[in-house]
Design an enzyme around this catalytic site. Structure first.
Site: not given
Length: 623
Positions: A15, A17, A69, A136
């Site tokens: 991830e 993000h 993400e 999600e």
């Protein structure tokens, strides 16, 4: 998961993000990691390769995922290829392509973050090429998971494959405080700055692994068997892929005004993937005359113990309500007593009870039974609730600030006393809400010498473009010993307008159990569709509240803390030692929402319009 049969998407630990966006999710593709940067390809392909080879033989793994993400790019295309080189059978999932559709070939599944149900449906009804998964959704932060049924209803589309609620368990850490006590702490409590504070508290399970009240809703909506009850039948839809319902017991019950009066066990054998309507001969004639309403209930339960639950454990249920023919009880004839209409106060005495209504203090100032006092402060109009995490994220507090003090600081501007007969008196009070509009609310008490009191609160509706109202009703301070609660309504856990896939029945709890310890204290303990409630001490003495004849059911809660105590505290251990009980009797409370906790408001149908009249009509009695 192999042992218990829990299906998994196995996701690469990746991830980034924040590397590919600025605050507000403003895309900055050139800074994305790994993106299409060749020097990241070896490490990322190695990472997904290691995961697939480690977990290849786990039957619980249905789908591989490339990460979470992290935008998209050529590196993900290389990862996708490596997975399918190793395993050509399982599909591959990756959500990041939604930010750049040039990489749609990097996922076998259409998957999005926190898309609303209407947006998902728009995709599903247009002959999509790929199945859909909400990787999600339904952000379960604090008091949340409202309007979840809008998502599970999408299962009617064959290509809707469900979704993943974020999250399963609150992340919080026990820490010792300066006074030596230990309590749960979250982001920002360890000198970490900047911080997202309680944003780690988004589990269906509390950090100590106890289920939250939200789990009640999720369990019912996620059940594989759906039960629709009618007066002459039950329809069972078996969404299991392999298991017939013949392996389960179905318990049929009739509740007369919430109390069970009849029960029978059946076996209904509905094959996997099938729906069948089955005749049921409910014994309605035996019980209809003795109740004002009957609840017909069918409960799916384990016929034998498994390695995860005992025999008799309930998996799902269905209910319907049918009218009984019991006539409303004739009003109890007032007994000999005393009605005193004085210059300053109005008193009603009889049956060991006393009611005192003040002309100057704006309402009920004393209500006693055998010298036990039930009014510590005059019951006050409330138009507010302690903000939920979703309220804060959606800006509900900012938009509805006028309702914060509208009831709390309302002023009584007039009263009217009417002696109806020698045993009955009615006191009506006009309140001016503390808002720019100065809306007038009427609170009236009709008391007689039986000791019973009708409480009627009337909001007329205020024309104009006003924000919707968080809650409307009465908040009442009681002595601390009145902490037990028994009620006939939706339960047993807390329910809200947009979260009440719960059982209608009679439930027993107390103010302490009903206080859900969300990481950030907030609105909790509400019960919807209440017909009556009893608030008692350990000896069974207390107050009974019932919907008045012809009135709608009400909402209520009993808490050891006031709404404003909850609003002010940042942690559960900051709440004071209980010195009173706080009873809220509401005509309505808005829903809690759940699409996300940073932007999405409660859905419009679960708001309380300020331009519409609202009425609370309940009867009070001391027991």
């Amino acid at each position: 998961c192999d042992e218990y049969g829990i299906y998994l998407i196995d996701e690469t630990n990746l991830e980034t993000h924040g590397s590919w966006c600025l605050p507000g999710d403003v895309l900055t593709e050139e800074t994305a990691v790994p993106g299409s940067k060749a020097h990241w390809e070896g490490a990322c392909v190695d990472r997904v390769n290691s995961m697939v080879r480690r977990d290849y033989n786990h039957p619980s793994v249905l789908i591989w995922s490339l990460g979470n993400e992290s935008y998209t790019g050529d590196v993900f295309r290389a990862m996708y290829k490596r997975v399918h080189d190793i395993d050509p059978n399982r599909p591959v999932h990756y959500e990041g392509v939604t930010h750049n559709r040039d990489y749609d070939d990097v996922t076998d599944i259409e998957t999005r973050m926190y898309a609303h149900a209407d947006a998902i449906e728009e995709y599903l009804k247009n002959d999509p090429q790929k199945p859909y998964i909400s990787c999600e959704y339904m952000h379960a932060m604090g008091n949340s998971c409202g309007n979840m049924d809008e998502y599970t209803a999408l299962e009617r589309y064959p290509k809707y494959q469900g979704g993943f609620i974020w999250d399963f368990i609150d992340q919080a850490i026990y820490a010792t405080q300066p006074d030596g006590t230990t309590s749960l702490r979250y982001g920002g409590d360890f000198g970490d700055r900047p911080s997202d504070y309680e944003f780690s508290g988004n589990g269906l399970v509390f950090a100590d692994r106890k289920p939250t009240p939200k789990a009640q809703e999720v369990k019912q909506l996620y059940s594989n068997v759906h039960i629709d009850v009618a007066e002459d039948s039950v329809t069972i839809k078996n969404d299991n892929l392999f298991t017939s319902t013949g392996e389960y017991t179905f318990v049929l019950r009739v509740l007369a005004d919430g109390e069970p009066v009849w029960q029978s066990e059946r076996r209904f054998d509905v094959p996997a993937g099938s729906t069948e309507k089955l005749d049921v001969d409910w014994p309605l004639d035996l019980y209809r005359n003795g109740a004002s309403e009957l609840v017909l209930e069918v409960s799916q339960r384990l016929a034998k113990a498994t390695n995860w639950a005992v025999a008799g454990y309930e998996l799902a249920f269905g209910q319907t309500v049918v009218a009984g023919s019991k006539k409303a009880s004739a009003p109890v004839k007032p007994v000999d007593g005393i009605v005193t209409v004085g210059r300053w106060n109005v008193g009603v005495q009889g049956s060991g009870r006393e009611v005192l209504l003040s002309r100057t203090q704006g309402g009920l100032v004393s209500y006693t039974f055998n010298n036990r006092e039930f009014v510590l402060r005059r019951p006050a109009v409330t138009t507010f609730r302690a903000l939920t995490d979703n309220d804060r994220g959606a800006g509900h507090g900012f938009e509805r600030a006028q309702w914060l003090g509208a009831g709390r600081y309302a002023r009584c501007i007039g009263n009217e006393i009417e002696q109806i007969d020698e045993n009955t008196v009615k006191a009506s009070y006009t309140y001016e809400l503390a808002t720019p509009q100065r809306t007038k609310v009427t609170v009236s008490y009709t008391a007689d010498t039986t000791g019973r009191v009708n409480l009627h609160v009337e909001y007329p509706g205020e024309p104009g473009d006003l924000p919707t109202i968080p809650a409307f009703g009465i908040e009442w301070t009681l002595p601390v010993q009145y902490s037990n609660l028994r009620f006939f309504g939706a339960g047993p856990e807390e329910t809200y307008q947009d979260r009440k896939h719960a059982k209608l029945g009679v439930w027993s709890t107390d103010a302490f159990k009903d206080h859900a310890p969300y990481l950030m204290p907030q609105e909790t303990g509400n019960h919807e569709d209440v017909r009556w409630a009893e608030i008692t001490d350990e000896k069974g003495h207390g107050l009974r509240i019932s919907r008045a004849e012809g009135a709608e059911p009400f909402a209520m809660s009993l808490q050891p803390y006031s709404s404003f105590m909850l609003e002010e505290a940042q942690h559960q251990d900051e709440l004071p030692a209980p010195k009173h009980m706080f009873l809220r009797v509401l005509a309505e409370q808005m829903g809690v929402g759940g699409d996300d906790s940073w932007m999405s408001p409660v859905h419009p149908q679960y708001h309380i319009p300020a331009d519409q009249p609202i009425s609370l009509d309940v009867d009070l009695d001391l027991i």
